[in-house]
Design a protein around this motif. Structure first.
Motif, PDB file in Angstrom:
ATOM      1  N   GLY A  80      -3.447  -2.277  -7.403  1.00  0.00           N
ATOM      2  CA  GLY A  80      -2.252  -3.095  -7.628  1.00  0.00           C
ATOM      3  C   GLY A  80      -2.441  -4.513  -7.131  1.00  0.00           C
ATOM      4  O   GLY A  80      -3.497  -4.883  -6.601  1.00  0.00           O
ATOM      5  N   LEU A  81      -1.407  -5.305  -7.314  1.00  0.00           N
ATOM      6  CA  LEU A  81      -1.436  -6.711  -6.911  1.00  0.00           C
ATOM      7  C   LEU A  81      -0.007  -7.174  -6.674  1.00  0.00           C
ATOM      8  O   LEU A  81       0.949  -6.519  -7.116  1.00  0.00           O
ATOM      9  CB  LEU A  81      -2.122  -7.571  -7.974  1.00  0.00           C
ATOM     10  CG  LEU A  81      -1.410  -7.861  -9.308  1.00  0.00           C
ATOM     11  CD1 LEU A  81      -2.223  -8.846 -10.123  1.00  0.00           C
ATOM     12  CD2 LEU A  81      -1.143  -6.616 -10.119  1.00  0.00           C
ATOM     13  N   ARG A 128      -4.392  -9.616 -15.104  1.00  0.00           N
ATOM     14  CA  ARG A 128      -5.567 -10.489 -15.105  1.00  0.00           C
ATOM     15  C   ARG A 128      -5.374 -11.675 -14.149  1.00  0.00           C
ATOM     16  O   ARG A 128      -5.707 -12.812 -14.453  1.00  0.00           O
ATOM     17  CB  ARG A 128      -5.888 -10.969 -16.512  1.00  0.00           C
ATOM     18  CG  ARG A 128      -6.183  -9.824 -17.478  1.00  0.00           C
ATOM     19  CD  ARG A 128      -6.635 -10.322 -18.837  1.00  0.00           C
ATOM     20  NE  ARG A 128      -6.815  -9.217 -19.758  1.00  0.00           N
ATOM     21  CZ  ARG A 128      -7.912  -8.463 -19.842  1.00  0.00           C
ATOM     22  NH1 ARG A 128      -8.922  -8.708 -19.044  1.00  0.00           N
ATOM     23  NH2 ARG A 128      -7.988  -7.461 -20.711  1.00  0.00           N
ATOM     24  N   GLY A 129      -4.798 -11.362 -12.990  1.00  0.00           N
ATOM     25  CA  GLY A 129      -4.621 -12.374 -11.956  1.00  0.00           C
ATOM     26  C   GLY A 129      -3.336 -13.154 -12.028  1.00  0.00           C
ATOM     27  O   GLY A 129      -3.055 -13.971 -11.149  1.00  0.00           O
ATOM     28  N   ALA A 188      -1.498  -2.297 -13.740  1.00  0.00           N
ATOM     29  CA  ALA A 188      -0.904  -3.607 -13.464  1.00  0.00           C
ATOM     30  C   ALA A 188      -1.982  -4.671 -13.267  1.00  0.00           C
ATOM     31  O   ALA A 188      -1.873  -5.790 -13.779  1.00  0.00           O
ATOM     32  CB  ALA A 188      -0.011  -3.521 -12.233  1.00  0.00           C
ATOM     33  N   THR A 189      -3.033  -4.327 -12.523  1.00  0.00           N
ATOM     34  CA  THR A 189      -4.121  -5.277 -12.293  1.00  0.00           C
ATOM     35  C   THR A 189      -4.810  -5.633 -13.605  1.00  0.00           C
ATOM     36  O   THR A 189      -5.125  -6.807 -13.861  1.00  0.00           O
ATOM     37  CB  THR A 189      -5.130  -4.673 -11.310  1.00  0.00           C
ATOM     38  OG1 THR A 189      -4.461  -4.362 -10.080  1.00  0.00           O
ATOM     39  CG2 THR A 189      -6.272  -5.639 -11.033  1.00  0.00           C
ATOM     40  N   HIS A 203       0.864  -1.171   0.000  1.00  0.00           N
ATOM     41  CA  HIS A 203       0.000   0.000   0.000  1.00  0.00           C
ATOM     42  C   HIS A 203       0.904   1.226   0.000  1.00  0.00           C
ATOM     43  O   HIS A 203       1.369   1.668   1.050  1.00  0.00           O
ATOM     44  CB  HIS A 203      -0.911   0.025   1.232  1.00  0.00           C
ATOM     45  CG  HIS A 203      -2.088  -0.878   1.133  1.00  0.00           C
ATOM     46  ND1 HIS A 203      -3.096  -0.900   2.073  1.00  0.00           N
ATOM     47  CD2 HIS A 203      -2.440  -1.797   0.208  1.00  0.00           C
ATOM     48  CE1 HIS A 203      -4.017  -1.794   1.724  1.00  0.00           C
ATOM     49  NE2 HIS A 203      -3.625  -2.362   0.596  1.00  0.00           N
ATOM     50  N   THR A 204       1.179   1.759  -1.176  1.00  0.00           N
ATOM     51  CA  THR A 204       2.073   2.908  -1.295  1.00  0.00           C
ATOM     52  C   THR A 204       1.489   4.116  -0.577  1.00  0.00           C
ATOM     53  O   THR A 204       0.301   4.414  -0.699  1.00  0.00           O
ATOM     54  CB  THR A 204       2.323   3.227  -2.777  1.00  0.00           C
ATOM     55  OG1 THR A 204       3.090   2.154  -3.345  1.00  0.00           O
ATOM     56  CG2 THR A 204       3.075   4.528  -2.957  1.00  0.00           C
TER      57      THR A 204
END
Length: 461
Positions: free
Chosen positions: A390-391, A437-438, A432-433, A374-375
């Protein structure tokens, strides 16, 4: 805008106009939301086993009242009391609904509800609470308001604490829900609106509508220069790819033009990848310096500071900064880099991210973007925005170079340092998310997906 309020602000709101509500009205609102969230997690109510870990305060009262509602829906509810006293009205309601009360933990259950301590509790847990939690190993946990044992107003973890699968909170988010490491202990966070009238908060998290409102969107009279020219002084013979990726972030379409000023061999690679980029020195509205800069970073920073325009200072350039910076600036350290900037251990930064990000922003008189799960984007005046897009796959080489370039484009496009940093971080995570796509994602794929992320947030199909 998702806001995270302090315990003092929440207590003041509860003692304000809502204090005229009938006794127990706020607790019933909270308990109803909690009970529905537990049923949603279980998928059904009738015949499901629910165990409540209950402390002595109002948090325990919320938990017991929710337990009574669950018992009326057909759940087998057992409350495990962890203190000499408990919320009396909650106990009466639970027993009247058919729930049971014990002081001995460990019976089989489908879900454990953590009502040990709430937002007024001290960090850490008593030994009997730790033992009770251990008796329910591998059982899904729903935390009431916050996971017991976390530091609510700082996001710190100091001693034993609950690690929840779901946290159901009331009225507003608290800092611990957004700021790591405590946020990582919250699991998914579900907010129940109980009608609190709250002031503006010092910690907040952008939502898609906020980003859409802040994005510099061109109109019919704009041209490439009015939309802003972002300059990139990044890369070196050792890290040429960093320049290509930083330019890729800058060339995502959010500024009118990108100028690259770096080593000739690196400039050739940049032009090959991005033929629209202008190579060589010239006037810009913002510089991005330091990504992969290696031995060139100190000179690139000095020249950019001399130009007097806003800066994004990344990677190798961070170690050459003076305090204060002297121009409007965004600094983009990860925890190790911030530790070196402040002269502390990395573990200290990771344990108390909010305090260290704010300290650095004040000492350097610049916006500090502390990169992480968590930026945190911290301004010198104490305001903080937390990025929750994000992920985990985004932890990949080159991703920070793309982020620096993207942030520079937003800065050149007219956003101030605080907005440019927080919007850039949000879009970076969203892209990025979308790209992943997981699954795995590369820095280049994040940069290529930025225009699609902008279209999504603007509602353009």
């Amino acid at each position: 805008m998702r806001q995270a309020h302090t315990v003092e602000q929440v207590r003041a709101a509860e003692a304000g106009p809502l204090a005229v509500l009938p006794e127990g009205a706020l607790m019933l609102r909270a308990a109803t939301g909690l009970a529905h969230a537990v049923i949603d997690l279980l998928g059904s109510a009738y015949g499901r086993r629910v165990t409540l870990l209950v402390g002595p305060g109002d948090n325990g009262g919320d938990t017991l009242t929710a337990g009574a509602l669950l018992a009326r829906r057909g759940c087998a509810v057992e409350a495990v009391l962890l203190a000499d006293r408990a919320h009396e009205a909650g106990l009466v309601a639970l027993r009247a609904a058919g729930g049971t009360v014990t002081r001995t933990p460990g019976r089989p259950t489908d879900v454990l509800v953590d009502g040990i301590v709430g937002i007024g509790g001290h960090p850490g847990l008593r030994d009997n609470a730790v033992a009770a939690l251990a008796a329910y190993d591998a059982v899904p946990v729903v935390a009431v308001d916050v996971p017991s044992g976390v530091d609510v107003d700082t996001g710190r973890l100091a001693g034993p604490h609950v690690t929840a699968d779901l946290t159901v909170t009331f009225g507003t988010h608290k800092i611990a829900h957004l700021v790591d490491p405590a946020a990582a202990a919250c699991g998914a966070v579900h907010l129940v609106d109980i009608g609190l009238d709250l002031p503006a908060a010092g910690v907040e998290s952008l939502q898609p509508a906020d980003v859409a409102a802040l994005l510099p969107v061109p109109d019919g009279v704009d041209h490439k220069y009015t939309r802003g020219v972002v300059g990139v002084r990044a890369g070196s013979t050792l890290y040429a790819g960093a320049a290509v990726l930083c330019v890729a972030g800058a060339a995502s379409g959010l500024a009118g033009m990108v100028r690259y000023d770096g080593p000739d061999r690196v400039a050739d690679l940049v032009r090959a990848a991005h033929p629209e980029v202008v190579a060589g020195p010239g006037r810009v509205q913002a510089w991005v310096v330091g990504s992969g800069g290696s031995e060139t970073a100190a000179d690139a920073l000095a020249r950019s500071l001399g130009d007097g325009v806003p800066l994004v200072v990344d990677a190798d350039a961070l170690q050459h900064l003076d305090r204060p910076v002297g121009v409007p600036a965004i600094l983009t350290p990860h925890a190790g880099e911030l530790a070196r900037m402040l002269g502390v251990e990395r573990s200290e930064v990771e344990a108390d991210q909010l305090a260290h990000a704010r300290r650095a922003a004040q000492e350097y008189a610049a916006v500090v973007m502390l990169k992480g799960r968590h930026t945190l984007t911290a301004a010198p005046d104490g305001r903080v925005r937390v990025t929750t897009t994000g992920l985990p796959w985004l932890a990949t080489a080159g991703a920070g170079d793309v982020l620096a370039g993207l942030t520079g484009a937003l800065l050149a496009g007219g956003l101030d340092t605080f907005d440019a940093a927080s919007v850039g971080s949000w879009l970076h995570g969203a892209a990025a998310t979308h790209a992943a796509r997981g699954g795995p994602v590369t820095a280049g794929a994040v940069a290529a997906t930025l225009p699609a992320a902008v279209r999504l947030v603007l509602g353009v199909t």
